[in-house]
Design an enzyme around this catalytic site. Structure first.
Site, mmCIF file in Angstrom:
data_model
loop_
_atom_site.group_PDB
_atom_site.id
_atom_site.type_symbol
_atom_site.label_atom_id
_atom_site.label_comp_id
_atom_site.label_asym_id
_atom_site.label_seq_id
_atom_site.Cartn_x
_atom_site.Cartn_y
_atom_site.Cartn_z
ATOM 1 N N LYS A 14 0.825 -1.211 0.000
ATOM 2 C CA LYS A 14 0.000 0.000 0.000
ATOM 3 C C LYS A 14 0.861 1.264 0.000
ATOM 4 C CE LYS A 14 -1.674 0.363 3.964
ATOM 5 N NZ LYS A 14 -0.535 1.212 4.446
ATOM 6 N N ASP A 126 -5.653 -3.189 8.596
ATOM 7 C CA ASP A 126 -5.858 -4.455 9.306
ATOM 8 C C ASP A 126 -6.966 -4.328 10.355
ATOM 9 O OD1 ASP A 126 -3.213 -6.435 8.800
ATOM 10 O OD2 ASP A 126 -2.902 -4.323 8.387
#
Length: 252
Positions: A14, A126
């Site tokens: 990312k 996450d």
């Protein structure tokens, strides 16, 4: 000013994607502000010669307060870089650090002073708790993109992030733009990601191939856009940057 939050599971690439997109946008003549929203504070490393810059939280802890120039570092590519940072390990909440960083940037009028054409938030996906959801629910971002591969845990995280975006979207906050496939070259990867996109009612807006130039550029502490500007991979990042700025259909 366009404001885009890019989420994804840790380790999915990312930050590499965001920093390359930032560099590509800066090369297009835009003023770009990239804000790293991860306790590791490594979002902007490839823009700053492979070195970590001072984080907002560390600066506030050490000095009690901060000036804008203490928090914003201009990279060699022209990107304005900020890292929110995180708490002392074992003490405090990482999500709260993001909130503190955002509030400090607003207090110091960062957006008015630098007048960015685009703000890119690089957000760990996450756990989409209150702090990590701040770019979505706080009105900071207009749209959200999720970086994923065809790996199960990456797609699981993408699903959770999409649920969070849609939940807040009902209240007039950021909308989900779609998925960015950062290929790991696993078997049936395109089909797996397409299936996940269908299930969460979104689309794949871009497919980034796996390319050795990414690792070679990172070894130099640079983005591909800076280190290998004429490479096919740099062209992909530039195409993605243009797509995010202008809007457009998914690239197959």
């Amino acid at each position: 000013m366009k404001k885009i939050a890019i989420y994804g599971k840790g380790g999915i690439g990312k930050s590499t994607t965001v920093s390359n997109v930032s560099a590509a946008m800066a090369a297009m003549g835009m003023t770009v502000l990239q804000i790293g929203c991860d306790p590791k504070a490594d979002s902007t490393r490839n823009l700053t010669g492979g070195k970590n810059i001072p984080t907002v939280l560390d600066t506030l802890r050490e000095n009690g307060d901060a000036e804008l120039e203490d928090l914003v570092v201009k990279s060699s590519t022209g990107v304005l870089c900020v890292e929110s940072g995180g708490p002392v390990p074992g003490i405090g909440c990482a999500g709260r650090g993001i909130i503190t960083a955002f509030e400090k940037l607003e207090e110091l009028e960062a957006y008015e002073i630098y007048k960015p054409d685009v703000v890119l938030y690089d957000v760990l996906g996450d756990v989409v708790c209150g702090g990590f959801a701040m770019p979505i629910r706080g009105g900071y971002a207009d749209e959200v993109c999720i970086v994923t591969s065809g790996e199960m845990m990456s797609l699981y995280a993408a699903t959770n992030i999409s649920y969070a975006v849609k939940s807040f979207g009902k209240r007039g906050y950021a909308s989900l733009r779609g998925l960015i496939l950062n290929a790991k070259n696993i078997e049936g990867e395109n089909e797996l990601v397409d299936k996940a996109a269908t299930e969460i009612e979104t689309r794949v807006i871009y497919r980034l191939p796996r390319d050795p130039f990414v690792q070679q550029a990172e070894a130099q502490g640079k983005t591909v856009v800076e280190a290998f500007p004429d490479s096919d991979m740099a062209m992909h990042y530039k195409a993605l940057a243009k797509l995010l700025m202008e809007g457009g259909k998914c690239l197959e």
